[in-house]
Structures are given as C-alpha cells and as structure tokens.
Design a protein around this motif. Structure first.
Motif, short mmCIF file in Angstrom:
data_model
loop_
_atom_site.label_atom_id
_atom_site.label_comp_id
_atom_site.label_asym_id
_atom_site.label_seq_id
_atom_site.Cartn_x
_atom_site.Cartn_y
_atom_site.Cartn_z
N MET A 41 17.17 -42.05 29.25
CA MET A 41 17.24 -42.34 27.82
C MET A 41 18.17 -41.36 27.12
N GLY A 42 18.08 -40.10 27.48
CA GLY A 42 18.96 -39.08 26.90
C GLY A 42 20.42 -39.37 27.21
N GLY A 43 20.70 -39.79 28.44
CA GLY A 43 22.06 -40.14 28.82
C GLY A 43 22.59 -41.32 28.02
N ALA A 44 21.74 -42.33 27.83
CA ALA A 44 22.15 -43.49 27.04
C ALA A 44 22.42 -43.09 25.59
N VAL A 45 21.58 -42.21 25.04
CA VAL A 45 21.77 -41.74 23.67
C VAL A 45 23.04 -40.90 23.55
N VAL A 46 23.32 -40.07 24.56
CA VAL A 46 24.56 -39.28 24.56
C VAL A 46 25.76 -40.21 24.50
N PHE A 47 25.76 -41.23 25.33
CA PHE A 47 26.87 -42.18 25.34
C PHE A 47 27.01 -42.88 23.98
N VAL A 48 25.91 -43.41 23.48
CA VAL A 48 25.97 -44.19 22.24
C VAL A 48 26.38 -43.31 21.06
N ILE A 49 25.78 -42.13 20.92
CA ILE A 49 26.11 -41.29 19.76
C ILE A 49 27.56 -40.79 19.84
N THR A 50 28.02 -40.40 21.02
CA THR A 50 29.39 -39.89 21.15
C THR A 50 30.40 -40.98 20.83
N ILE A 51 30.23 -42.15 21.42
CA ILE A 51 31.16 -43.25 21.17
C ILE A 51 31.03 -43.73 19.72
N ALA A 52 29.80 -43.79 19.20
CA ALA A 52 29.61 -44.23 17.81
C ALA A 52 30.27 -43.25 16.84
N SER A 53 30.22 -41.96 17.14
CA SER A 53 30.87 -40.97 16.28
C SER A 53 32.38 -41.21 16.24
N PHE A 54 32.95 -41.52 17.39
CA PHE A 54 34.39 -41.78 17.47
C PHE A 54 34.77 -43.06 16.72
N VAL A 55 34.06 -44.14 17.03
CA VAL A 55 34.40 -45.45 16.44
C VAL A 55 34.15 -45.44 14.93
N THR A 56 33.01 -44.92 14.49
CA THR A 56 32.73 -44.90 13.06
C THR A 56 33.69 -43.96 12.33
N GLY A 57 34.11 -42.88 13.00
CA GLY A 57 35.11 -41.99 12.41
C GLY A 57 36.43 -42.70 12.19
N LEU A 58 36.85 -43.49 13.19
CA LEU A 58 38.08 -44.27 13.05
C LEU A 58 37.97 -45.29 11.91
N ILE A 59 36.85 -46.01 11.89
CA ILE A 59 36.66 -47.04 10.85
C ILE A 59 36.66 -46.40 9.47
N TYR A 60 35.98 -45.26 9.35
CA TYR A 60 35.95 -44.60 8.05
C TYR A 60 37.33 -44.10 7.63
N LYS A 61 38.02 -43.47 8.58
CA LYS A 61 39.32 -42.86 8.26
C LYS A 61 40.35 -43.92 7.86
N PHE A 62 40.40 -45.02 8.61
CA PHE A 62 41.48 -45.98 8.40
C PHE A 62 41.10 -47.17 7.51
#
Length: 196
Positions: A41-62
């Motif tokens: 579960m921790g591994g799945a959360v690490v993947f989701v939060i890390t990728i979500a931080s990147f994707v949401t950062g891109l969406i917010y920035k652009f």
C-alpha cells in the motif's frame, strides 16, 4: 539543493502526513495489520503521490495558474481537476497490480480504490500549489510525503504484528491499542523536529 533536502526531511519525518497532519488515516489504520500488505500500500501511495505531484504541477503551471489563460482565474478548478488526475492515476495502479501482482491486489482489497479519496494525495497536490512550489520542489515534497507515509504505515504494521502476541488488557484490544500506538508514534516522530 539544501532547500530540497530540508523540504524532504521535514515533510517525511517532522511533518509526517499521517502522524502530524492526520491525513490518510483510513488506509493507515486499515491496511497496517500485515507488513507485506502495508509495504504494498505504501508503495502504491508513493507512486500515486509522486506522479500526481508532477502532473498536477504541470496542469497548474501551464493551465490553471497561467495568467495568459483567462487571466489566471481558473484556480477555482484546482480541487476538481486534481481529483480527476488522482482518480486516473489510481485506476492505472489498480490495473497494473491486478495484472502483475494479483496477490497484493487481493490483499489490499477495498483500500486500493480508496487511494482516490485518500486526503493525503489531494492534500499534497493542494499544498504544493498553495506553498508556491515549483515543479521540482513539488515533486520532491510529494515523494517525501509519500515516503513518510510508507515509513509510518510499515512501522505501524510491524508494531501491530508484535502486539498480536502480547498480553494486552481486554479493554485495549483491537482499535484502542492501535490508536494508543499511533499516538506514541506521533510523539516519537515529533522528536525529529530538532533535525531542521
């Protein structure tokens, strides 16, 4: 570089998402009965939060925070758009685990789709925006938050496995001892505040 290290250590240990911010309590208490399942579960959360931080950062920035698009007045859509991104990522993780690791998929059960509604995932995306973090800083913050979640859930699972065989008073068996343990872990993690 020093700022990124301070953010990572501070987020993972001092301001642990579960033990000091009390976000993500549902999977923390529900999946922490077995170390192997907790690590999955921790591994799945690490993947989701890390990728979500990147994707949401891109969406917010652009798009959402870009003044060139409607004068930057799309920020009210942050929560809705971020939830949709997180839901899509969780579906990807769920399909991947179902195909490649069916035993872990079955062990996580209902808690895997609950990552979508895990307030820690959305909380990190919104915190990155509200703190004004850039793309790299936001991803580091997201990864460190998820790593802190992973550490805390695996520690809790290890402690719960040990307390199963201990002579716990009847009134503390089950959820009460888990909550007492979580409180003691929060106090222990508070000791890391001297690091930064």
């Amino acid at each position: 570089m020093q700022e990124l290290i301070l953010i990572a250590v501070g987020t993972a240990f001092v301001n642990n998402v579960v033990l000091s911010q009390f976000l993500g309590i549902c999977p923390f208490l529900g999946v922490s009965k077995n170390v192997k399942t907790a690590a999955g579960m921790g591994g799945a959360v690490v993947f989701v939060i890390t990728i979500a931080s990147f994707v949401t950062g891109l969406i917010y920035k652009f798009i959402l925070g870009n003044p060139a698009i409607m004068g930057g007045e799309l920020e009210y859509l942050n929560t809705i758009v971020f939830i949709l991104v997180i839901a899509a990522l969780v579906q990807f993780v769920e399909m991947f685990l179902k195909k490649s690791m069916p035993s872990l998929y079955n062990a996580l059960g209902v808690y895997l789709p609950l990552i979508t509604t895990n307030c820690a995932v959305l909380g990190v995306a919104l915190t990155n925006v509200e703190s004004g973090y850039g793309l790299l800083t936001g991803v580091v913050n997201g990864f460190a938050t998820a790593f802190g979640f992973l550490v805390s859930i695996v520690l809790m699972a290890g402690i719960r496995e040990k307390t199963e065989h201990n002579d716990v008073p009847e009134s503390f068996r089950g959820t009460p001892i888990v909550l007492v343990t979580a409180g003691l872990m929060a106090i222990a993690f508070f000791g890391f505040s001297g690091l930064i």
